[in-house]
Structures are given as C-alpha cells and as structure tokens.
Scaffold this motif. Sequence first.
Motif, PDB file in Angstrom:
ATOM      1  N   LEU A  39       0.828  -1.203   0.000  1.00 50.82           N
ATOM      2  CA  LEU A  39       0.000   0.000   0.000  1.00 50.82           C
ATOM      3  C   LEU A  39       0.865   1.256   0.000  1.00 50.82           C
ATOM      4  O   LEU A  39       0.611   2.204  -0.754  1.00 50.82           O
ATOM      5  N   SER A  42       2.259   2.240  -3.282  1.00 50.24           N
ATOM      6  CA  SER A  42       1.263   2.746  -4.242  1.00 50.24           C
ATOM      7  C   SER A  42       0.668   4.083  -3.808  1.00 50.24           C
ATOM      8  O   SER A  42      -0.265   4.574  -4.425  1.00 50.24           O
ATOM      9  N   SER A  43       1.222   4.672  -2.747  1.00 50.09           N
ATOM     10  CA  SER A  43       0.704   5.942  -2.219  1.00 50.09           C
ATOM     11  C   SER A  43       1.642   7.087  -2.561  1.00 50.09           C
ATOM     12  O   SER A  43       2.749   6.889  -3.063  1.00 50.09           O
ATOM     13  N   ASP A  46       5.109   7.536   0.337  1.00 50.36           N
ATOM     14  CA  ASP A  46       6.119   6.502   0.507  1.00 50.36           C
ATOM     15  C   ASP A  46       7.432   7.070   1.041  1.00 50.36           C
ATOM     16  O   ASP A  46       7.977   8.027   0.483  1.00 50.36           O
ATOM     17  N   GLU A  78      -9.957  -5.023  -0.697  1.00 53.17           N
ATOM     18  CA  GLU A  78      -8.715  -4.323  -1.034  1.00 53.17           C
ATOM     19  C   GLU A  78      -8.387  -3.259   0.009  1.00 53.17           C
ATOM     20  O   GLU A  78      -9.205  -2.387   0.305  1.00 53.17           O
ATOM     21  N   ILE A  80      -7.117   0.057   1.032  1.00 43.90           N
ATOM     22  CA  ILE A  80      -6.891   1.306   0.291  1.00 43.90           C
ATOM     23  C   ILE A  80      -6.294   2.404   1.161  1.00 43.90           C
ATOM     24  O   ILE A  80      -5.836   3.420   0.633  1.00 43.90           O
ATOM     25  N   ARG A 116      -3.948   4.624  -1.053  1.00 48.16           N
ATOM     26  CA  ARG A 116      -3.657   4.225  -2.433  1.00 48.16           C
ATOM     27  C   ARG A 116      -4.045   5.349  -3.390  1.00 48.16           C
ATOM     28  O   ARG A 116      -5.104   5.983  -3.228  1.00 48.16           O
ATOM     29  N   ARG A 117      -3.173   5.625  -4.363  1.00 49.38           N
ATOM     30  CA  ARG A 117      -3.471   6.686  -5.333  1.00 49.38           C
ATOM     31  C   ARG A 117      -4.803   6.407  -6.031  1.00 49.38           C
ATOM     32  O   ARG A 117      -5.077   5.278  -6.432  1.00 49.38           O
ATOM     33  N   HIS A 119      -7.634   6.721  -4.501  1.00 50.80           N
ATOM     34  CA  HIS A 119      -8.628   6.430  -3.463  1.00 50.80           C
ATOM     35  C   HIS A 119      -8.545   7.422  -2.299  1.00 50.80           C
ATOM     36  O   HIS A 119      -9.123   7.168  -1.236  1.00 50.80           O
TER      37      HIS A 119
END
Length: 395
Positions: A39, A42-43, A46, A78, A80, A116-117, A119
Amino acid sequence: MLSATEAPSLRPAVATSIGVECIDDLAGFAALRPEWNALLRSSGADGPFLTWEWLHTWWKHLRGTSALRIFTVRAGDELIAVAPLRVSRGTLAWFTQLEFLGTGHAGSDYLDLIARRGHEDQAIRAIATVVQSQRGGGKPDAPTALRLDHVPYDSLASRLATALSTDSWDVSIGPGGTCPIVRLAGHDWDSYLATLGSAHRANVRRRLKALGQRFDVRFELVVSEEQRRAALAALVAFHDQRFSDRGGSTTFFTPALRAFHDEATRSALDCGWLRMYVLRLNDAPAAVMYGFDYRQRFYFYQHGFDDQYKAHSVGLALMALSIQAALEGGAEEFDMLWGVEPYKRLWAHDARQLRQIHLFPAHLGGTIHRHAIQARWHLGRLARRVLTTGDTSAT
C-alpha cells in the motif's frame, strides 16, 4: 481487536462498500505486514518512516503508556488506506489525543496517512468518520483531539483537517520544522561541488586531501550484520562522548531508544535500504553515518565522530563522502531531515517545510484542550525569547 465500523461510500449504489477496522493490538499490527508496504509503495506518502518495519519497531520499543489505534480502510477486500495512530495523553493529563506512530525522540519525519493513489477521497472520508467516533477529550461521550506532527505541507493529514473543519472541528496549523534538501539529480560529484560556496568548496577539497595525506582513509558501507552491530556501537559511543556534558544524546539516551535503533537498523539492512558508512583512519573507526537510501532519496538520519579527530574535520569529511556515495548510488536527493543546524546550510540550497496540525472537537473539553495547547505554545515562545534576548514582553 475492535469490531469493524462502516463508513459511507462517496459513490452509492455502484461503488464498492467501504469498511473501516481499528487495529488495537500487536498481533493485528503484525498481521498487516504483507499488505502495508505494498500500500505504501502505491501511495504518495512513501518513505522509510512510514514503512511497517519502522513503525512496528517503534511501537514495540517506544510506545510508552499509549494505546494502539491503527485504522485500516478497505474497498471490499482491497486495502486502500491506513491511518497509523495511537492514543496518548494531551497537554492536560485528563485529555487524550490521537497522534501518529513514530512521533517523539525517534525523529520520524514526513508522517502521514497512507492511501492508495486514486482512493484518497474515499480514505479521507472514512478516516474522518471513524476519528469522530473515538471517545476522549475529558468526557466519555466526546470525540478525542488529534495532534499530527512532522507532516508534509501536501499531506493527507492536511486534507483530513479540512474535512473535519467542515464538521465544526477547530483546526490549528503551525510550522513543524524544516528539512534541508540537497538536489543531486543531473549532477556528478564535481558538478555538485560547483554549486557550493567557493570557500566551503575549497575547504571540502582541502580537508579531504589532508586526511588522505595524513591517514590511510577508508569509507566503508555496512553490508553485514556484524558490521552493522559494530557501526551502531561506535556511533552510540561517539554520541556518549560528545554529549556527556549535556546529559547525553537525545538519539540514544534511553535503553528503549538504543533497542529501537538496534532493531530498526537490522530491519533496514534486511530490507536493503540501510545506509551506514564507517569512515576509518588507519583502520580505526573515526566517524559513522546512519541513513537510508529509499526510492532514490538518501535520508541523512544521524551521524557522529570520535572527538580525537575533531581537528581533522572528520564530520565535514563524513558528510562529503556520504553525499558522494549517494550520488554514485543513483540518489536524486540527499534529504537532511528535520533541523536547520548551520552546517546543513553549507551543503543544501533547498528545503521542505513540515507542519504541525492540532484538531479539536467542537465541545467544551475540546475548547479547554485547545486553549491549553495555545497557552503552552505562547509560553514556549516567550521562554525562548527571554533566553535569547532577555525581553519579557509578549510576542
């Protein structure tokens, strides 16, 4: 583990249901490891100080009397978003507040919510809902306050503050410090040196040359567990030596902090992003750099040197060799993290600003808590002014 609470979806009917769960024990925290870093990658948040390894180690060793409150947000199955929080005591003993994991003497910067990008809006809405369900603030039926420190200006924490302010929460946002930045992209060592002031550039070259003439100089990257233990022990000894007249180093001054750094560096070595360097002069460790190389950014976390080599400017040499190693390793930035010590300005021309965010619920307890925080800030500024200038007038 607390039972799940449901947060509303932004897109009814066709949207996947959004569920929020609160993790409040170590076993639940441990179980998140496989999903957490995926996660994080994907953010937009990071960084090493939000990894599962750093925060889980922090919780094991430095949680004190606080209580774990990690909120996970899922769209269906999932993951997010994660809000890595804890409940601690506020300025007044009878008030509680939510804070990020990693705060305090661990020196964690760029703390934030992880989403998450794509979301982020769903995540903020869900986290805002569950935060308002947390009870504290001096009365059992009232939401607790939030204190979010060392967060970036473009943080999701700032967006959470905006969301809560629309529900009548009081928001106080102030400066949280400065992180000087060395931009390395597009440079080699010589072209980077050319960006420095002429006097500092000449001093760097002169000091490195003088060290090479006087000593057998080796600059070693820590790559094994044995080297890691020896380098960390040397760094702790250097700090004990240097800061003994000030009551000890704030980085290593308690057994819990030393245990934290021992496990944190071991985990970072296993993950491949620890960057500890030992500067050896005639085979004796003279200085140690403790940092991280994470996603093409070098994070300068801590360093130390043996005072017997102070006349040879080993601190300057260590910094120069570390920046050169970061360049050669492909780093695009050398982030000097929180603090504006004068020596950092010799190397860095840019900076990132951090924020401190306080959020107070709209009830009497929240108002009292907010006034207590503001009074403490004012007294702190006044004390610093008196110590600096002797002026006791209000600021």
